[in-house]
Enzyme design. Structure first.
Site, short mmCIF file in Angstrom:
data_model
loop_
_atom_site.label_atom_id
_atom_site.label_comp_id
_atom_site.label_asym_id
_atom_site.label_seq_id
_atom_site.Cartn_x
_atom_site.Cartn_y
_atom_site.Cartn_z
CG HIS A 112 33.11 32.57 35.86
ND1 HIS A 112 32.22 33.09 34.96
CD2 HIS A 112 32.87 33.20 37.03
CE1 HIS A 112 31.48 34.01 35.54
NE2 HIS A 112 31.86 34.10 36.80
C1 BDR Z 1 36.63 35.40 36.14
O1 BDR Z 1 36.94 36.43 37.06
C2 BDR Z 1 37.29 35.89 38.30
O2 BDR Z 1 36.65 36.58 39.33
C3 BDR Z 1 36.94 34.42 38.26
O3 BDR Z 1 37.86 33.67 39.02
C4 BDR Z 1 37.00 34.10 36.81
O4 BDR Z 1 38.32 33.72 36.44
C5 BDR Z 1 35.17 35.52 35.77
O5 BDR Z 1 34.93 36.77 35.16
#
Ligand code: BDR
Ligand code: CA
Length: 305
Positions: A234
């Site tokens: 992500h």
């Molecule tokens: C986001 O949530 C976190 O767990 C990850 O680091 C990312 O920023 C993805 O939904």
């Protein structure tokens, strides 16, 4: 010409790769890294951030921020990030943060920076919102706000909401109302940045540096997705957008976040077709050249110590 940024994170596994990519990107001038709780508790997200910046031999200051959202408390995601936030990968101790509180540091930097600063949020955006709520005039010195946040369809923390948006929706609402454009790397975008065993193998083969090895080990710790043929990477998508925008397509849109108490809480309503007629306060990143993204990531992180 470099882009001055403040990077706000809750350092778990994908934040770690975003930090390394940012520190390795000559297009960016990372003025500060600010840390909130989120993926795990603030004590761990801060220690992880300090350890990574030290591993990269970076002198960028790291600031301690919020251990809770504007309302209530953070919930964590140890199933993805491990109880330590880095999937059990142990790094050398990184020392102490800079003395200022994160939101104070953000305000000071915005007040004194000679050119507009880009805010990059890859966490619940509590630190960024606190800074803007306490000195709203500083929005004039924000170039843009780039977030890994939200989804235009289903969430990952609840059926409706993405993790960062759900963890502090009020803070996200503050950013959406601040008058500066908010760029969204949503779950639909990051689902195109899938780490597979093959891609991880290519990354590992690119060098022998400690940062590259740590990045690969951390990413290898992430459990397989239940719905995608790989693990979505992500947070580094925000950094790739800033450094290589030609890898993406995007669309101007309006966006809101659901602040209600029910099952829809934290849902981002991203109006890609301007059905509401609302002012265009956001840009949504829609497609990613995944091969170009992983080539960029590998080339850059392999340059670090
Ligand atoms: C986001 O949530 C976190 O767990 C990850 O680091 C990312 O920023 C993805 O939904
Ligand atoms: Ca994150």
């Amino acid at each position: 010409m470099t882009i001055p940024i403040i990077l706000d994170c809750d350092t778990g596994t994908d934040d770690a790769l975003a930090i390394l990519l940012a520190l390795a990107s000559p297009e960016l001038d990372v003025l500060a890294i600010t840390v909130a709780g989120g993926n795990v508790g603030l004590d761990r997200t801060l220690a992880n951030t300090l350890a990574l910046t030290k591993l990269a031999r970076s002198t960028v200051p790291v600031y301690q921020g919020a251990d809770r959202p504007l309302l209530g408390s953070f919930f964590n995601e140890p199933r993805i990030h491990g109880i330590d936030g880095l999937g059990g990968i142990v790094l050398p101790d990184g020392g102490q943060p800079a003395p200022e509180i994160a939101s104070d540091a953000i305000r000071r930097i915005l007040r004194t920076a000679p050119e507009p600063v880009t805010l990059v949020g890859i966490a619940p955006v509590t630190n960024l919102a606190l800074a803007l709520m306490t000195e709203p005039a500083l929005t004039a010195n924000i170039a843009q706000i780039v977030l890994m946040s939200g989804a235009w369809a289903e969430g990952n923390a609840t059926p409706a909401a993405e993790f960062n948006a759900l963890n502090d929706p009020e803070a996200l609402a503050v950013l959406l109302a601040c008058g500066r454009p908010v760029v969204f790397a949503t779950l639909e975008l990051t689902a195109q940045a899938l780490v597979t065993p093959e891609r991880l193998g290519v990354l590992r083969a690119l060098g022998t540096g400690l940062c590259l090895a740590a990045a690969c080990d951390i990413q290898a710790s992430v459990p397989p997705s239940r719905r995608l043929p790989g693990a979505p990477l992500h947070d580094p998508c925000t950094i790739a957008w800033l450094t290589r925008p030609e890898l993406f397509t995007s669309r101007a849109c309006s966006a809101r976040v659901d602040l209600g108490p029910g099952i829809g809480r934290g849902r981002t309503v991203i109006d890609r077709w301007n059905r509401t007629g609302d002012a265009l306060n956001a840009v949504v990143l829609e497609t990613l050249d995944a091969d170009g993204f992983f080539t960029l990531l590998g080339e850059r992180v392999a340059m670090l110590p």
